[in-house]
Design a protein around this motif. Sequence first.
Motif, short mmCIF file in Angstrom:
data_model
loop_
_atom_site.label_atom_id
_atom_site.label_comp_id
_atom_site.label_asym_id
_atom_site.label_seq_id
_atom_site.Cartn_x
_atom_site.Cartn_y
_atom_site.Cartn_z
N GLY A 1 63.89 1.94 11.77
CA GLY A 1 64.76 3.00 12.28
C GLY A 1 63.97 4.18 12.80
O GLY A 1 64.26 4.71 13.87
N LEU A 2 62.95 4.61 12.04
CA LEU A 2 62.12 5.73 12.48
C LEU A 2 61.29 5.34 13.69
O LEU A 2 61.13 6.14 14.62
CB LEU A 2 61.20 6.18 11.34
CG LEU A 2 60.26 7.33 11.67
CD1 LEU A 2 61.02 8.58 12.11
CD2 LEU A 2 59.35 7.65 10.48
N ASP B 1 62.09 3.17 16.04
CA ASP B 1 62.98 3.19 17.20
C ASP B 1 63.31 4.62 17.63
O ASP B 1 63.42 4.91 18.82
CB ASP B 1 64.28 2.44 16.88
CG ASP B 1 64.07 0.94 16.81
OD1 ASP B 1 63.12 0.43 17.42
OD2 ASP B 1 64.88 0.26 16.12
N ARG B 2 63.47 5.51 16.66
CA ARG B 2 63.80 6.89 16.97
C ARG B 2 62.66 7.55 17.75
O ARG B 2 62.89 8.25 18.74
CB ARG B 2 64.11 7.66 15.68
CG ARG B 2 64.76 9.00 15.89
CD ARG B 2 65.25 9.60 14.59
NE ARG B 2 66.50 9.01 14.14
CZ ARG B 2 67.70 9.39 14.54
NH1 ARG B 2 67.83 10.37 15.43
NH2 ARG B 2 68.80 8.81 14.07
N THR C 1 62.43 6.01 21.29
CA THR C 1 63.49 6.53 22.14
C THR C 1 63.19 7.95 22.59
O THR C 1 63.38 8.31 23.77
CB THR C 1 64.85 6.48 21.40
OG1 THR C 1 65.12 5.13 21.02
CG2 THR C 1 65.97 6.99 22.29
N LEU D 1 64.20 15.26 15.93
CA LEU D 1 64.40 13.82 16.12
C LEU D 1 65.87 13.42 16.22
O LEU D 1 66.18 12.24 16.15
CB LEU D 1 63.74 13.04 14.97
CG LEU D 1 62.21 13.10 14.94
CD1 LEU D 1 61.68 12.30 13.75
CD2 LEU D 1 61.61 12.55 16.23
N ASP D 2 66.77 14.38 16.35
CA ASP D 2 68.16 14.00 16.61
C ASP D 2 68.38 14.05 18.12
O ASP D 2 67.62 14.69 18.85
CB ASP D 2 69.12 14.95 15.89
CG ASP D 2 69.12 16.33 16.53
OD1 ASP D 2 70.01 16.60 17.35
OD2 ASP D 2 68.21 17.12 16.20
N PHE D 3 69.41 13.37 18.58
CA PHE D 3 69.62 13.22 20.02
C PHE D 3 70.87 13.96 20.50
O PHE D 3 71.44 13.61 21.53
CB PHE D 3 69.71 11.74 20.37
CG PHE D 3 68.44 10.99 20.08
CD1 PHE D 3 67.27 11.28 20.77
CD2 PHE D 3 68.40 10.02 19.10
CE1 PHE D 3 66.09 10.61 20.50
CE2 PHE D 3 67.22 9.34 18.81
CZ PHE D 3 66.05 9.63 19.51
N SER E 1 70.07 0.71 15.78
CA SER E 1 69.46 2.01 16.08
C SER E 1 70.14 2.63 17.29
O SER E 1 70.48 3.82 17.30
CB SER E 1 67.95 1.86 16.36
OG SER E 1 67.24 1.54 15.19
N LYS F 1 73.53 4.16 16.56
CA LYS F 1 73.39 5.42 15.83
C LYS F 1 72.97 6.55 16.77
O LYS F 1 73.55 7.64 16.75
CB LYS F 1 72.36 5.25 14.72
CG LYS F 1 72.26 6.44 13.78
CD LYS F 1 71.34 6.11 12.60
CE LYS F 1 71.31 7.28 11.62
NZ LYS F 1 70.44 6.99 10.45
N PHE F 2 71.99 6.27 17.63
CA PHE F 2 71.50 7.31 18.55
C PHE F 2 72.56 7.66 19.59
O PHE F 2 72.73 8.84 19.95
CB PHE F 2 70.23 6.84 19.26
CG PHE F 2 69.10 6.40 18.34
CD1 PHE F 2 69.10 6.75 16.99
CD2 PHE F 2 68.06 5.63 18.82
CE1 PHE F 2 68.07 6.34 16.14
CE2 PHE F 2 67.04 5.23 18.00
CZ PHE F 2 67.05 5.57 16.65
N GLU G 1 75.02 10.05 18.39
CA GLU G 1 74.50 11.42 18.28
C GLU G 1 74.50 12.15 19.62
O GLU G 1 74.55 13.37 19.68
CB GLU G 1 73.05 11.38 17.77
CG GLU G 1 72.91 10.92 16.33
CD GLU G 1 71.45 10.79 15.91
OE1 GLU G 1 70.58 11.34 16.61
OE2 GLU G 1 71.19 10.15 14.87
#
Length: 276
Positions: free
Chosen positions: A87-88, A90-91, A94, A214-216, A267, A270-271, A274
């Motif tokens: 998950g991290l 992919d974050r 991205t 790291l949030d989108f 992932s 989730k993104f 956001e």
Amino acid sequence: MQGQIVKISSNRHIVESNGIKYNTVPRGKFRKDKLIPKVGDYVLFDEKRLVIDEILERKNTFDRPMVSNIDQAFIVTSLVNPNFSLGLLDRLITLMELHNVSVVICLTKIDLVLEDTYKEIKNLMKYYEKLGYKVVTNQDIDKIKELIKNKTNVFVGQTGAGKSTLLNKLNPGFNLEVGEVSLALGRGRHTTRNVTLYPFLDGKVMDTPGFSALDFSSYKKEDIKNSFREFSLYGCPFKDCSHTKEEECIVKRAVKDKEILESRYNSYLKFYEEGR
């Protein structure tokens, strides 16, 4: 004169030009215009007054940490302590895609996991390699040095994953402080406080305290969708398919058929949620 900001400490901006470092300050007008100089910025400055007069156009820019003009990111990913996280990974991938930064995945602490675990992770990495991402381990020093050449590189990843250790291994002259991983918290203590840009191997290496934004929420959902390379391989029947709820979505079918890695798709969901 043109130069590049290689370090910022308080209001002192160290600009390097033709191998000489100048201790400068930005024009007062920058604050009025809400323009913040960042490490990596190419600037025009007066070498006599030691004032930065202009920030040149940026290739890309980040706010946390405040850096710019990055060509390539080494995502340093430990397999244990702190634990491996798709998950991290992919974050971070991205985030770099959204800023047009090339990605190299670097696995660390491979000697601390069971052979079967390492094989499983290597098989997962084959998927990322098919997408065009390079994958190395922290033992591939010569390969990493070759990838660094002629680019401005940043090393990112979870605290305690071994970023500073790897940089010191690449060049002991960096002499970066290395912190231990807290056994109680399972994560590393931050040792890098300031961003510094180092010349290295006809390229540049940037050490940072980590990418914390790291949030989108500030990114468009469409841009987040386009940052997942594998989706472009599938032509959906819907022109504006979001690959989330559409019944006939070919991407969703590819996930079900195990052509797209399920963890990658999760992932994405989730993104995408956001995004704005």
